[in-house]
Design an enzyme around this catalytic site. Structure first.
Site, PDB file in Angstrom:
ATOM      1  N   ARG A  18     116.068  40.596  47.174  1.00  0.00           N
ATOM      2  CA  ARG A  18     114.663  40.406  47.594  1.00  0.00           C
ATOM      3  C   ARG A  18     113.698  41.323  46.855  1.00  0.00           C
ATOM      4  NH1 ARG A  18     116.635  39.882  53.064  1.00  0.00           N
ATOM      5  NH2 ARG A  18     116.932  37.672  53.468  1.00  0.00           N
ATOM      6  N   LYS A  70     103.095  38.035  36.673  1.00  0.00           N
ATOM      7  CA  LYS A  70     103.549  36.639  36.800  1.00  0.00           C
ATOM      8  C   LYS A  70     104.945  36.560  36.206  1.00  0.00           C
ATOM      9  CE  LYS A  70      99.413  33.786  36.785  1.00  0.00           C
ATOM     10  NZ  LYS A  70      98.675  32.737  36.049  1.00  0.00           N
ATOM     11  N   GLU A  90      96.271  34.815  22.402  1.00  0.00           N
ATOM     12  CA  GLU A  90      95.942  35.297  23.757  1.00  0.00           C
ATOM     13  C   GLU A  90      94.859  36.380  23.690  1.00  0.00           C
ATOM     14  OE1 GLU A  90      97.064  33.722  26.352  1.00  0.00           O
ATOM     15  OE2 GLU A  90      99.186  33.186  26.147  1.00  0.00           O
ATOM     16  N   LYS A 116      93.014  42.442  30.823  1.00  0.00           N
ATOM     17  CA  LYS A 116      93.960  41.806  31.761  1.00  0.00           C
ATOM     18  C   LYS A 116      94.048  42.625  33.050  1.00  0.00           C
ATOM     19  CE  LYS A 116      97.577  38.849  32.523  1.00  0.00           C
ATOM     20  NZ  LYS A 116      98.801  38.295  31.993  1.00  0.00           N
ATOM     21  N   GLU A 158      95.592  35.018  41.715  1.00  0.00           N
ATOM     22  CA  GLU A 158      94.859  33.875  41.163  1.00  0.00           C
ATOM     23  C   GLU A 158      94.176  33.041  42.238  1.00  0.00           C
ATOM     24  OE1 GLU A 158      96.777  32.231  37.609  1.00  0.00           O
ATOM     25  OE2 GLU A 158      96.022  30.284  38.246  1.00  0.00           O
ATOM     26  N   ARG A 171      91.177  35.294  38.379  1.00  0.00           N
ATOM     27  CA  ARG A 171      92.295  35.282  37.423  1.00  0.00           C
ATOM     28  C   ARG A 171      92.471  33.920  36.753  1.00  0.00           C
ATOM     29  NH1 ARG A 171      98.332  38.024  38.136  1.00  0.00           N
ATOM     30  NH2 ARG A 171      99.032  37.490  36.030  1.00  0.00           N
ATOM     31  N   ASN A 218      93.511  31.055  32.422  1.00  0.00           N
ATOM     32  CA  ASN A 218      94.178  29.781  32.115  1.00  0.00           C
ATOM     33  C   ASN A 218      93.415  28.953  31.093  1.00  0.00           C
ATOM     34  OD1 ASN A 218      96.228  30.325  33.914  1.00  0.00           O
ATOM     35  ND2 ASN A 218      95.118  29.447  35.639  1.00  0.00           N
ATOM     36  N   HIS A 252      95.059  26.752  28.523  1.00  0.00           N
ATOM     37  CA  HIS A 252      96.443  26.580  28.967  1.00  0.00           C
ATOM     38  C   HIS A 252      96.721  25.238  29.637  1.00  0.00           C
ATOM     39  CE1 HIS A 252      96.843  30.760  27.923  1.00  0.00           C
ATOM     40  NE2 HIS A 252      98.123  30.769  28.258  1.00  0.00           N
ATOM     41  N   HIS A 274     104.343  29.642  22.113  1.00  0.00           N
ATOM     42  CA  HIS A 274     103.384  29.565  23.219  1.00  0.00           C
ATOM     43  C   HIS A 274     101.958  29.839  22.721  1.00  0.00           C
ATOM     44  CE1 HIS A 274     101.653  29.987  27.212  1.00  0.00           C
ATOM     45  NE2 HIS A 274     101.143  31.145  26.826  1.00  0.00           N
TER      46      HIS A 274
HETATM   47  N1  LIG Z   1     103.833  36.084  32.585  1.00  0.00           N
HETATM   48  C1  LIG Z   1     102.702  35.853  31.956  1.00  0.00           C
HETATM   49  O1  LIG Z   1     101.625  36.217  32.409  1.00  0.00           O
HETATM   50  C2  LIG Z   1     102.755  35.164  30.628  1.00  0.00           C
HETATM   51  C3  LIG Z   1     101.623  35.137  29.814  1.00  0.00           C
HETATM   52  C4  LIG Z   1     101.716  34.553  28.554  1.00  0.00           C
HETATM   53  C5  LIG Z   1     102.922  33.995  28.141  1.00  0.00           C
HETATM   54  N2  LIG Z   1     103.990  34.017  28.969  1.00  0.00           N
HETATM   55  C6  LIG Z   1     105.293  33.470  28.540  1.00  0.00           C
HETATM   56  O2  LIG Z   1     105.764  34.234  27.448  1.00  0.00           O
HETATM   57  C7  LIG Z   1     106.626  33.416  26.662  1.00  0.00           C
HETATM   58  C8  LIG Z   1     106.255  33.556  25.212  1.00  0.00           C
HETATM   59  O3  LIG Z   1     106.423  34.893  24.844  1.00  0.00           O
HETATM   60  P1  LIG Z   1     106.662  35.344  23.329  1.00  0.00           P
HETATM   61  O4  LIG Z   1     105.663  34.670  22.470  1.00  0.00           O
HETATM   62  O5  LIG Z   1     106.762  36.810  23.352  1.00  0.00           O
HETATM   63  O6  LIG Z   1     108.034  34.616  22.968  1.00  0.00           O
HETATM   64  P2  LIG Z   1     109.552  35.081  22.988  1.00  0.00           P
HETATM   65  O7  LIG Z   1     109.839  36.043  24.038  1.00  0.00           O
HETATM   66  O8  LIG Z   1     110.331  33.804  22.972  1.00  0.00           O
HETATM   67  O9  LIG Z   1     109.710  35.815  21.560  1.00  0.00           O
HETATM   68  C9  LIG Z   1     109.435  35.094  20.372  1.00  0.00           C
HETATM   69  C10 LIG Z   1     110.515  35.354  19.312  1.00  0.00           C
HETATM   70  O10 LIG Z   1     110.377  36.684  18.820  1.00  0.00           O
HETATM   71  C11 LIG Z   1     111.638  37.343  18.803  1.00  0.00           C
HETATM   72  N3  LIG Z   1     111.337  38.771  18.951  1.00  0.00           N
HETATM   73  C12 LIG Z   1     110.866  39.408  20.045  1.00  0.00           C
HETATM   74  N4  LIG Z   1     110.573  40.685  19.755  1.00  0.00           N
HETATM   75  C13 LIG Z   1     110.894  40.869  18.452  1.00  0.00           C
HETATM   76  C14 LIG Z   1     110.799  41.970  17.572  1.00  0.00           C
HETATM   77  N5  LIG Z   1     110.279  43.128  17.968  1.00  0.00           N
HETATM   78  N6  LIG Z   1     111.222  41.800  16.306  1.00  0.00           N
HETATM   79  C15 LIG Z   1     111.711  40.609  15.875  1.00  0.00           C
HETATM   80  N7  LIG Z   1     111.802  39.523  16.653  1.00  0.00           N
HETATM   81  C16 LIG Z   1     111.378  39.657  17.936  1.00  0.00           C
HETATM   82  C17 LIG Z   1     112.416  36.715  19.907  1.00  0.00           C
HETATM   83  O11 LIG Z   1     113.795  36.840  19.710  1.00  0.00           O
HETATM   84  C18 LIG Z   1     111.928  35.258  19.826  1.00  0.00           C
HETATM   85  O12 LIG Z   1     112.683  34.576  18.861  1.00  0.00           O
HETATM   86  C19 LIG Z   1     106.486  32.011  27.175  1.00  0.00           C
HETATM   87  O13 LIG Z   1     107.599  31.721  27.977  1.00  0.00           O
HETATM   88  C20 LIG Z   1     105.232  32.069  28.020  1.00  0.00           C
HETATM   89  O14 LIG Z   1     105.230  31.114  29.049  1.00  0.00           O
HETATM   90  C21 LIG Z   1     103.935  34.609  30.184  1.00  0.00           C
HETATM   91 ZN   LIG Z   2      99.545  32.207  27.730  1.00  0.00          ZN
END
Ligand SMILES: NC(=O)c1ccc[n+]([C@@H]2O[C@H](COP(=O)([O-])OP(=O)(O)OC[C@H]3O[C@@H](n4cnc5c(N)ncnc54)[C@H](O)[C@@H]3O)[C@@H](O)[C@H]2O)c1
Ligand SMILES: [Zn+2]
Length: 359
Positions: A118, A140, A182, A224, A234, A238, A242, A245, A261
């Site tokens: 939990r 999130k 972003e 943020k 949200e 917040r 979006n 998005h 993304h």
């Molecule tokens: N929680 C939130 O508020 C929020 C906000 C925006 C996006 N997201 C989510 O985040 C995700 C996208 O995140 P992302 O763009 O970081 O993608 P990701 O985590 O998939 O990373 C992208 C790629 O970069 C590689 N990588 C990561 N760090 C590295 C480094 N230092 N050196 C070399 N390679 C590296 C990873 O292995 C992967 O192949 C999506 O799932 C999206 O929905 C969440």
């Molecule tokens: Zn996003």
């Protein structure tokens, strides 16, 4: 080193940004109850590159669990594998989960931390620009469902966020640029003069110098943190985050995660600006300015392949932003200002997508 505070009363937490910021982990962990253990949940690719360095900072052998890179790992199946490993290692309430990687593993590890026993404490150590400027901050957490992105999840705040700019040096340029989408979004919805700053410093940002990165990331975290501090779950404010998005997530889903993304968010902002302009809410010159900056940063202006607008419509109806069957849109009215609408028609979405179809 910069420290931004996310103010949420008893659940407030610091966001440390800087070269070598991982050092901050040591005092943070020493302040935990005696005997508390650590489980690092890492993107396997990031672990290969940087785990040794992280473990040197963390000291005696934490449990390390890795998940394959890629959005497909952000699933209930991965969460279940992680629960199995946490159970086998008897990870308890006073123990801590550290997520190590981009937004994918941050969302997944956060969700596992929110639901294991939990809820146990977790610390975000983002290693992509996108996670540093956005995903790791704000609580999130979640996983994808076959019907849509992030449909299963929880609001669950980390105990700290540690952005060590050293880790970002190995990030491929394409992923770095995706994170900038972003950052442009934050400026557009909240801080027009940050848009001026990003235009003035675009080349320096793309050159990825540590001083520039620290400034860029800290400013994004401030925006943020301010928004989340005022509206954690949200209920109102917040939702501005979006912007881009509603269509962005639909594109991401329909293209089966072929694009990053951030790339989908850039396309979503362009499409949603198209709707704003057609409604007379946004001046074409302002939309052109946004498109110009996104292009200069290296973000896509067109879809990689033609997609059917009806698929986008269907996907946007599965979005979390749907109320009473109608997707909610945050539309830009000018840099720094938005409005929310829930009556965007099929015709408007089709026209906006047409503008993105490959030539
Ligand atoms: N929680 C939130 O508020 C929020 C906000 C925006 C996006 N997201 C989510 O985040 C995700 C996208 O995140 P992302 O763009 O970081 O993608 P990701 O985590 O998939 O990373 C992208 C790629 O970069 C590689 N990588 C990561 N760090 C590295 C480094 N230092 N050196 C070399 N390679 C590296 C990873 O292995 C992967 O192949 C999506 O799932 C999206 O929905 C969440
Ligand atoms: Zn996003």
């Amino acid at each position: 080193m910069r420290c931004v505070n996310l103010d949420l009363g008893p659940r407030s937490y610091p966001i440390h940004v800087g070269d070598g910021a991982q050092r901050v982990l040591v005092p943070l962990l020493e302040a935990r109850p005696r005997g508390a253990r650590l489980a690092v949940i890492a993107d396997a690719h990031v672990a290969e590159l940087h785990l040794d360095s992280l473990l040197a900072a963390l000291g005696p052998s934490p449990l390390v669990l890795t998940v394959p890179p890629g959005e497909a790992s952000k699933s209930l199946a991965s969460a279940e594998n992680l629960y199995d490993a946490l159970a086998a290692a008897r990870i308890e309430r006073d123990d801590v989960i550290v997520s190590f990687g981009g937004g994918m593993v941050g969302d997944l590890a956060g969700f596992v931390a929110a639901t294991w026993l939990r809820g146990i404490d977790f610390i975000q150590v983002p290693t992509t620009l996108l996670a540093a400027v956005d995903a790791a901050v704000g609580g999130k957490t979640g996983v994808n469902h076959r019907a849509g992105k992030n449909l299963i999840g929880a609001f669950y705040q980390p105990a700290a966020v540690i952005v060590d700019i050293d880790f970002l040096t190995t990030l491929p340029q394409r992923d770095f640029v995706a994170g900038l989408a972003e950052s442009v979004k934050h400026a557009l919805v909240r801080e027009a003069h940050f848009l001026d700053w990003q235009e003035a410093h675009a080349d320096a940002v793309l050159a990825r110098g540590p001083v520039m990165l620290e400034e860029l990331i800290a400013r994004n975290c401030e925006i943020k943190a301010e928004v989340v501090g005022r509206d954690e779950r949200e209920q109102h404010l917040r939702a501005v985050l979006n912007y881009g998005h509603t269509i962005g997530h639909a594109i991401e889903h329909v293209l089966e995660y072929e694009l990053r993304h951030g790339e989908c968010v850039a396309l979503g902002m362009l499409a949603e600006n198209h709707i704003s302009c057609a409604r007379g809410l946004l001046e074409r010159a302002a939309a052109g300015r946004v498109a110009g900056l996104l292009m200069r940063l290296g973000l896509p202006a067109r879809l990689p392949r033609a997609i059917d607008a009806r698929d986008i419509l269907r996907a946007s109806q599965m979005d979390k932003k749907v109320r009473g069957g109608a997707p909610n849109f945050v539309l830009l009215t000018k840099p720094g200002e938005t409005t929310r609408v829930a009556d965007v028609s099929e015709v408007e979405i089709v026209a906006a997508l047409d503008a993105l179809q490959p030539t």
